[in-house]
Design an enzyme around this catalytic site. Structure first.
Site, PDB file in Angstrom:
ATOM      1  N   ASN A 154       0.847  -1.193   0.000  1.00 22.50           N
ATOM      2  CA  ASN A 154       0.000   0.000   0.000  1.00 22.50           C
ATOM      3  C   ASN A 154       0.882   1.242   0.000  1.00 22.50           C
ATOM      4  O   ASN A 154       1.373   1.669   1.040  1.00 22.50           O
ATOM      5  CB  ASN A 154      -0.923  -0.009   1.219  1.00 22.50           C
ATOM      6  CG  ASN A 154      -1.868   1.170   1.196  1.00 22.50           C
ATOM      7  OD1 ASN A 154      -1.896   1.935   0.222  1.00 22.50           O
ATOM      8  ND2 ASN A 154      -2.646   1.333   2.249  1.00 22.50           N
ATOM      9  N   CYS A 173      -0.026   5.620   1.437  1.00 21.02           N
ATOM     10  CA  CYS A 173       0.042   6.088   2.817  1.00 21.02           C
ATOM     11  C   CYS A 173       0.993   7.287   2.844  1.00 21.02           C
ATOM     12  O   CYS A 173       1.763   7.480   1.913  1.00 21.02           O
ATOM     13  CB  CYS A 173       0.523   4.965   3.726  1.00 21.02           C
ATOM     14  SG  CYS A 173       2.163   4.367   3.307  1.00 21.02           S
ATOM     15  N   LYS A 227      -0.354  -0.408  -4.627  1.00 18.87           N
ATOM     16  CA  LYS A 227      -1.668   0.254  -4.544  1.00 18.87           C
ATOM     17  C   LYS A 227      -1.431   1.756  -4.548  1.00 18.87           C
ATOM     18  O   LYS A 227      -0.630   2.265  -3.762  1.00 18.87           O
ATOM     19  CB  LYS A 227      -2.353  -0.179  -3.239  1.00 18.87           C
ATOM     20  CG  LYS A 227      -3.683   0.498  -2.934  1.00 18.87           C
ATOM     21  CD  LYS A 227      -4.819  -0.230  -3.600  1.00 18.87           C
ATOM     22  CE  LYS A 227      -6.172   0.316  -3.214  1.00 18.87           C
ATOM     23  NZ  LYS A 227      -6.666  -0.257  -1.972  1.00 18.87           N
ATOM     24  N   GLY A 263     -16.529   4.583  -2.313  1.00 15.79           N
ATOM     25  CA  GLY A 263     -17.897   4.301  -2.728  1.00 15.79           C
ATOM     26  C   GLY A 263     -18.249   5.089  -3.987  1.00 15.79           C
ATOM     27  O   GLY A 263     -17.383   5.645  -4.665  1.00 15.79           O
ATOM     28  N   THR A 303     -16.458  -0.918  -0.773  1.00 20.53           N
ATOM     29  CA  THR A 303     -17.701  -0.390  -0.184  1.00 20.53           C
ATOM     30  C   THR A 303     -18.926  -1.134  -0.725  1.00 20.53           C
ATOM     31  O   THR A 303     -19.807  -1.544   0.034  1.00 20.53           O
ATOM     32  CB  THR A 303     -17.832   1.117  -0.509  1.00 20.53           C
ATOM     33  OG1 THR A 303     -16.628   1.772  -0.112  1.00 20.53           O
ATOM     34  CG2 THR A 303     -19.006   1.736   0.217  1.00 20.53           C
TER      35      THR A 303
HETATM   36  C1  LIG Z   1     -13.595  -0.405   5.233  1.00 16.66           C
HETATM   37  C2  LIG Z   1     -12.476  -0.109   4.302  1.00 16.66           C
HETATM   38  C3  LIG Z   1     -11.175  -0.309   4.723  1.00 16.66           C
HETATM   39  C4  LIG Z   1     -10.111  -0.062   3.848  1.00 16.66           C
HETATM   40  N1  LIG Z   1      -8.830  -0.346   4.247  1.00 16.66           N
HETATM   41  C5  LIG Z   1      -7.823  -0.290   3.333  1.00 16.66           C
HETATM   42  C6  LIG Z   1      -6.528  -0.754   3.683  1.00 16.66           C
HETATM   43  O1  LIG Z   1      -6.273  -1.192   4.816  1.00 16.66           O
HETATM   44  N2  LIG Z   1      -5.559  -0.720   2.728  1.00 16.66           N
HETATM   45  C7  LIG Z   1      -5.791  -0.249   1.453  1.00 16.66           C
HETATM   46  O2  LIG Z   1      -4.882  -0.280   0.610  1.00 16.66           O
HETATM   47  N3  LIG Z   1      -7.020   0.216   1.109  1.00 16.66           N
HETATM   48  C8  LIG Z   1      -8.025   0.188   2.006  1.00 16.66           C
HETATM   49  N4  LIG Z   1      -9.283   0.599   1.650  1.00 16.66           N
HETATM   50  C9  LIG Z   1      -9.497   1.186   0.312  1.00 16.66           C
HETATM   51  C10 LIG Z   1     -10.075   0.183  -0.678  1.00 16.66           C
HETATM   52  O3  LIG Z   1      -9.173  -0.868  -0.921  1.00 16.66           O
HETATM   53  C11 LIG Z   1     -10.415   0.869  -2.019  1.00 16.66           C
HETATM   54  O4  LIG Z   1      -9.223   1.304  -2.618  1.00 16.66           O
HETATM   55  C12 LIG Z   1     -11.351   2.053  -1.866  1.00 16.66           C
HETATM   56  O5  LIG Z   1     -12.284   1.822  -0.848  1.00 16.66           O
HETATM   57  C13 LIG Z   1     -12.101   2.339  -3.159  1.00 16.66           C
HETATM   58  O6  LIG Z   1     -12.953   1.281  -3.515  1.00 16.66           O
HETATM   59  P1  LIG Z   1     -14.529   1.281  -3.180  1.00 16.66           P
HETATM   60  O7  LIG Z   1     -15.084   2.566  -3.703  1.00 16.66           O
HETATM   61  O8  LIG Z   1     -15.045   0.049  -3.835  1.00 16.66           O
HETATM   62  O9  LIG Z   1     -14.670   1.222  -1.695  1.00 16.66           O
HETATM   63  C14 LIG Z   1     -10.370   0.393   2.526  1.00 16.66           C
HETATM   64  C15 LIG Z   1     -11.697   0.634   2.128  1.00 16.66           C
HETATM   65  C16 LIG Z   1     -12.740   0.371   2.988  1.00 16.66           C
HETATM   66  C17 LIG Z   1     -14.145   0.617   2.521  1.00 16.66           C
END
Ligand SMILES: Cc1cc2nc3c(=O)[nH]c(=O)nc-3n(C[C@H](O)[C@H](O)[C@H](O)COP(=O)(O)O)c2cc1C
Length: 353
Positions: free
Chosen positions: A188, A191, A227, A282, A336
């Site tokens: 990742n 960050c 990522k 989302g 999401t």
């Molecule tokens: C509950 C939650 C926790 C997340 N934790 C991480 C994480 O620990 N590491 C990471 O690279 N992305 C994390 N993300 C980001 C997701 O991997 C993704 O890149 C982002 O939510 C966009 O996708 P979405 O619109 O389908 O949620 C998290 C997203 C959500 C919803």
């Protein structure tokens, strides 16, 4: 498989702490539908997948969550980002419903969005991690739940000031994943870049080169995925993708959640005074994520980088997976969306028999 949103509660209880969800979730009381037969196979970095659908890092908190995702037809689940040591989550609230006002600001939405098209939330967890002892056992267990045509990615992140350099702690987390049996590792890079006064790791080509090279060497022959998040401009995106490919990165996943200032009805910080901004994910970020994918795909082709592109950001309905695949993604993932509708992949499989 009727629409689950908004009648059914999500598989992650946003009113409860991260620890409660990790210990008691996922909260799923539906049936596991029979998956339609398909001869389709997708090659992903040497792994033969039954479909190009996955869940990106985040919603799959531990092996039980990975198990459910596998049963529900997500063929490329990602085990949530781990650190080299145990780390707590931010206090509540972590996820609140929001409505963006501009590309950089959003406000709290009163009540639940009426439909999935408006399902946009904050994601403010602070990247919690279980202890190495727990992870060694639990990541191994998560692999046991994979079915034919599925593969698991383990997401890792480094932490500064752990007695070694930031890059070395990234390597430490990656080696922990490797020891636990990871066959695919995602770093990742979205960050904060503590080596620079601002920004994230992924927007510094120099840092991407240094960190990715160290990781590729340490985890060889496991493929490295990185990522990333939104880029300020296309020139930088091109520079970073070229640098990543040269460093030996095999795949790039974007987008991570988009950072926004989030305020409540009184104009105050919705997540408390110490967290004025949050990652937002989302539905609302889908246009930006699709644009990123189209640009990254064009750059990948033009420069013959041979990177595998993985897309996520705002996939909340089955046809959204196709939009990412058409934009150049080899893999399309939902975080999401699947939390509120865990049948998203099965609905796509029904349409693509
Ligand atoms: C509950 C939650 C926790 C997340 N934790 C991480 C994480 O620990 N590491 C990471 O690279 N992305 C994390 N993300 C980001 C997701 O991997 C993704 O890149 C982002 O939510 C966009 O996708 P979405 O619109 O389908 O949620 C998290 C997203 C959500 C919803």
């Amino acid at each position: 498989m009727k629409d689950r949103y908004p009648q059914h509660p999500p598989i992650y209880d946003i009113e409860k702490t991260y620890t409660f969800n990790a210990q008691n979730g996922p909260f799923f009381s539906g049936t596991i539908p029979k998956r339609p037969e398909s001869k389709r196979r997708i090659d992903f970095l040497g792994f033969s997948l039954k479909s190009p659908l996955g869940v990106p890092a985040g919603p799959l908190l531990n092996s039980r969550w990975v198990k459910l995702a596998c049963q529900l037809g997500f063929d490329l689940p990602v085990y949530k980002t781990i650190r080299s040591f145990a780390h707590p989550a931010h206090a509540l609230p972590n996820m609140i419903f929001v409505e963006p006002d501009s590309p950089k600001t959003a406000h709290t939405r009163m009540g639940m969005p009426p439909d999935a098209a408006h399902l946009t939330v904050t994601n403010s967890f602070g990247m919690p991690s279980q202890s190495p002892d727990f992870l060694l056992k639990d990541i191994a267990k998560a692999h046991e739940y994979l079915e034919d045509g599925q593969a698991l990615i383990v997401s890792i992140v480094g932490t500064p000031n752990q007695g070694v350099s930031f890059a070395e702690d990234f390597v430490r987390a990656a080696l922990l994943a490797k020891e636990a049996g990871a066959k695919l590792i995602e770093a990742n890079f979205s960050c904060p870049n503590v080596g620079k006064s601002e920004g994230c790791l992924y927007i510094s080509p120099e840092t991407v080169k240094q960190f990715a090279s160290a990781l590729v060497k340490a985890i060889h022959p496991i493929p490295l995925i990185i990522k990333v998040g939104l880029f300020p401009n296309e020139t930088l995106l091109e520079e970073v993708l070229i640098t990543a490919a040269k460093a030996g990165v095999r795949a790039v996943c974007g987008l991570n959640s988009v950072s926004m200032e989030v305020v409540n009805g009184e104009g105050k910080s919705a997540l408390g005074p110490t967290r004025p901004t949050s990652g937002v994910c989302g539905s609302a970020i889908r246009p930006q994520a699709l644009e990123w994918m189209r640009k990254a795909s064009a750059i990948n082709k033009k420069n013959h980088l041979n990177l595998t592109l993985m897309g996520c950001g705002g996939i909340v309905e089955p046809h959204h997976f196709d939009e990412f695949l058409e934009a150049g993604a080899k893999i399309a993932m939902t975080a999401t969306g699947m939390m509120w509708d865990p049948y998203l992949a099965m609905k796509w499989h029904e349409r693509h028999k």
